[in-house]
Design an enzyme around this catalytic site. Structure first.
Site, PDB file in Angstrom:
ATOM      1  N   SER A  38       0.819  -1.203   0.000  1.00 27.25           N
ATOM      2  CA  SER A  38       0.000   0.000   0.000  1.00 27.25           C
ATOM      3  C   SER A  38       0.864   1.270   0.000  1.00 27.25           C
ATOM      4  CB  SER A  38      -0.973  -0.040   1.187  1.00 27.25           C
ATOM      5  OG  SER A  38      -2.008   0.891   1.027  1.00 27.25           O
ATOM      6  N   ASP A 153      -5.576  -3.689  -2.647  1.00 24.94           N
ATOM      7  CA  ASP A 153      -4.552  -3.321  -1.667  1.00 24.94           C
ATOM      8  C   ASP A 153      -3.932  -4.542  -0.975  1.00 24.94           C
ATOM      9  OD1 ASP A 153      -3.392  -2.317   0.911  1.00 24.94           O
ATOM     10  OD2 ASP A 153      -4.206  -0.417   0.190  1.00 24.94           O
TER      11      ASP A 153
END
Length: 289
Positions: A38, A153
């Site tokens: 991320s 993610d």
């Protein structure tokens, strides 16, 4: 100088602290590899490409959130609120549309594939694609497609990707966790009426819940894989939405990293590190009660 692999976790704006951490680490070690999830993948990719932390800070301060999250960027497939195209374009500009294979430092980004139901290690192909996929926050951004992968993610499964530390070279492993501490205290519900009403957006509902879940998983990873140096770079006085406070996050990351790295050279560091992991294990046990 020893070589250190960096493991950079996710955490929305909290992850901006990674810039300062990298600046501090470079004063003590040669960074020989980076694994990121991320925001950790975004900052890690820039570092791997050769962008200096000070330059990253300037880039972060120049970001126009109005352009990235304008109505023109809405996702009409309904897989997310925004399609993420403007974000990927921004990343491509930062890294000159380069490929991971051409990075100055070995780099791996972690994403999660909704088709295969497993984490995917992105160690080849366009660097901007890796950054976009690893930071494709569910509900906010539409999943990112690479071939027949449908990626979101990486923090869904590995908010602190220590499980993949050995995918990059290094003499020691430095893990950087920017997520909030787990909320351990519980209280009995009160049925007394109150005049106070809390108003909160859907985005905050999602993110606050996600942060607690990911913070728990990150601590589990730290206690399981036990990196040589564990840096807690969470900023207790800022919010996950404070993208405009990049300089404050940078300074905080630099300071906490320097404190942790200075302790590494002390004779009693192994004892202190063991105590750190014992404290983290205790927090996990308390959370399970």
């Amino acid at each position: 100088m020893k070589q250190a692999r960096l493991i950079l976790g996710g955490g929305s704006a909290y992850g901006l602290a990674h810039m300062g951490v990298i600046a501090a680490v470079k004063e003590h070690f040669e960074i020989s590899g980076i694994v990121g999830t991320s925001m950790g993948a975004i900052i890690g990719a820039c570092a791997a490409w050769g962008i200096a932390p000070e330059q990253m800070l300037t880039m972060a301060e120049d970001i126009s959130t109005l352009e990235l999250f304008s109505p023109l960027q809405l996702d009409f497939s309904r897989a997310g609120i925004f399609d993420g195209n403007a974000v990927r374009k921004l990343f491509a500009g930062w890294v000159s549309s380069g490929d991971i294979q051409n990075c100055q430092i070995p780099f791996v980004a972690i994403a999660y594939d909704l088709i295969r139901k497993r984490s995917i290690l992105i160690d080849k192909g366009p660097l901007a694609d890796a950054m976009r996929a690893s930071s494709s926050l569910p509900f906010i951004f539409a999943p990112f497609e690479i071939g027949d992968y449908l990626l979101v993610d990486g923090g869904v499964a590995h908010p602190l990707p220590l499980a993949f530390a050995q995918k990059v070279p290094g003499d020691i492993t430095i893990a950087v966790n920017v997520l909030p501490p787990m909320a351990l205290k519980a209280e009995a519900i009160s049925l007394k009426p109150t005049k106070q009403k809390t108003r909160i957006t859907r985005y905050h509902v999602f993110m606050e819940s996600l942060m607690q879940n990911q913070g728990f998983i990150a601590v589990q990873a730290a206690t399981q894989f036990k990196p040589d140096i564990y840096i807690d770079a969470f900023h207790p006085h800022l919010k996950f939405t404070d993208f405009k406070k990049a300089a404050t996050f940078y300074e905080h990351g630099f300071n906490v990293a320097n404190t942790s790295l200075a302790a590494y050279s002390e004779a009693d560091f192994p004892k202190k590190l063991k105590e750190t992991y014992e404290q983290l294990k205790l927090r996990l046990k308390e959370a399970w009660r």
